[in-house]
Design an enzyme around this catalytic site. Structure first.
Site, short mmCIF file in Angstrom:
data_model
loop_
_atom_site.label_atom_id
_atom_site.label_comp_id
_atom_site.label_asym_id
_atom_site.label_seq_id
_atom_site.Cartn_x
_atom_site.Cartn_y
_atom_site.Cartn_z
N LYS A 44 -54.81 -11.74 51.34
CA LYS A 44 -53.87 -12.33 52.29
C LYS A 44 -54.07 -13.82 52.50
CE LYS A 44 -51.04 -10.42 53.73
NZ LYS A 44 -49.76 -9.68 53.52
N1 PMP Z 1 -54.91 -4.32 51.42
C1 PMP Z 1 -55.31 -4.78 52.60
C2 PMP Z 1 -56.70 -4.47 53.06
C3 PMP Z 1 -54.44 -5.54 53.41
O1 PMP Z 1 -54.85 -6.01 54.60
C4 PMP Z 1 -53.12 -5.79 52.94
C5 PMP Z 1 -52.16 -6.58 53.77
N2 PMP Z 1 -51.81 -6.03 54.98
C6 PMP Z 1 -52.74 -5.25 51.70
C7 PMP Z 1 -53.66 -4.54 50.96
C8 PMP Z 1 -51.32 -5.38 51.16
O2 PMP Z 1 -50.87 -6.65 50.93
P1 PMP Z 1 -49.35 -7.06 51.11
O3 PMP Z 1 -49.11 -7.36 52.55
O4 PMP Z 1 -49.19 -8.25 50.24
O5 PMP Z 1 -48.48 -5.92 50.67
#
Ligand code: PMP
Length: 341
Positions: A44
């Site tokens: 992120k």
């Molecule tokens: N894994 C974790 C631990 C996350 O915090 C997030 C984001 N909320 C994601 C995966 C997924 O990323 P995205 O928001 O880009 O879909």
């Protein structure tokens, strides 16, 4: 010179790691981008940097301003780091179900953390709506709006996609990732499909999320639950809208946790639960497609963020998950507890 100028320039350019055992077992190259090596510790950081840069470029955020966001943790951590590096204030609304490590981390990073009850998006007290309303009331403030602000997926069109393309020298058959906002899956997919239209994009979904059914049957329906954090969704965000997704794979918590422990035990990689969903999906796709394919995913964040949960035998037992771990992993946890003893 190979010097990166501060935190902001240090985001991205993560290594692409070949998962040796799973690659050998499946006959596919299973490759994973080490996003836990970003300076804020997760994938992120990329979205956080892009959202703030975009707001600056549009004149929405001026020096001394405030960034407000509703986040399950990692986006908040990324935003808080970048706010420190750029001199902004940071206010984070977070569901009170999230791990203690994430709350502690945000506070250490100087963010004002406002825990709120975990209620659905349709409820006006949902953390996203609370963040939006707060930003509207503060002068020179933005609501980062990671779910529907496409500066999020742009981060992956601009960085994750090109990095994977270069690191694999274009030898990629499948891209798969779980979605929270969908920025990672969609942005990377948009870039890679443009380069190589015949490659396939698979959504990796935990139980309790509606997206698997949406890809498979065109309807938003959920089934079951998951202990994974930061992923799964009940709606199509602006970041996912229009993304080229070919298929979907569902991974259970038991499958994900056994992958997480496998990565620790056999590869020495210490990762969080969403990575278990991603790598679990990559393995299922490898088995479905057969040997000879190159499948790329990401290692989203470090296991350190979940020490008190998925690496804690009491917590796992309280969720009925301890006994679903393969025996060597249960033995591993017992050995850890005995040493602490
Ligand atoms: N894994 C974790 C631990 C996350 O915090 C997030 C984001 N909320 C994601 C995966 C997924 O990323 P995205 O928001 O880009 O879909």
């Amino acid at each position: 010179m190979q010097i990166r100028n501060g935190f902001v320039e240090t985001v991205g350019h993560t290594p692409l790691i070949r998962l040796r055992h799973l690659s050998e077992e499946t006959g596919c190259e299973i490759l994973a981008k080490a996003e836990f090596l970003n300076p804020g510790g997760s994938v992120k950081d990329r979205a956080a940097r892009s959202i703030i840069q975009d707001a600056e470029e549009k004149g929405l955020l001026k020096p001394g301003g405030t960034v407000v966001e509703g986040t399950a943790g990692n986006t908040g951590i990324g935003l808080a780091h970048i706010c420190l590096a750029k001199g902004y204030k940071c206010i984070i609304y977070m569901p009170n179900t999230q791990s203690k490590e994430k709350f502690d981390m945000l506070r250490i990073l100087g963010a004002e953390v406002r825990p709120v009850p975990a209620v659905p998006f349709a409820d006006p007290m949902n953390y996203n709506h609370q963040a939006r309303r707060a930003a509207e009331e503060i002068e020179n403030a933005i609501w980062a709006n990671q779910f529907d602000n496409v500066a999020n997926r742009q981060a992956h069109i601009d960085s994750t996609g090109p990095e994977i393309w270069e690191q694999t020298e274009g030898k990629i058959d499948v891209w798969t990732a779980a979605t929270g906002t969908g920025g990672t899956l969609a942005g990377t997919a948009i870039y890679l499909k443009d380069k190589k239209p015949e490659m396939k994009v698979y959504l990796a979904d935990p139980m309790g999320s509606s997206l698997y059914c949406h890809v498979k049957e065109g309807k938003l329906e959920r089934e079951g639950n998951s202990i994974t954090e930061g992923i799964g969704n009940g709606r199509i965000t602006a970041n996912v809208e229009g993304a080229p997704i070919d298929d979907a794979v569902r991974v259970t918590d038991t499958e994900a946790l056994n992958i997480v422990y496998h990565l620790l035990h056999k590869e020495g990689l210490y990762v969080g639960g969403s990575t278990g969903i991603n790598v679990g999906a990559a393995v299922k796709i490898a088995r479905e497609l057969g040997p000879g394919h190159t499948i790329v995913t990401i290692l989203c964040d470090s296991g350190d963020r979940y020490k008190s949960r998925i690496f804690n035998p009491e917590w796992l037992a309280s969720k009925g998950l301890l006994e679903t771990l393969e025996q060597p992993y249960q033995d591993w946890l017992h050995a850890v507890s005995e040493q602490e003893g």
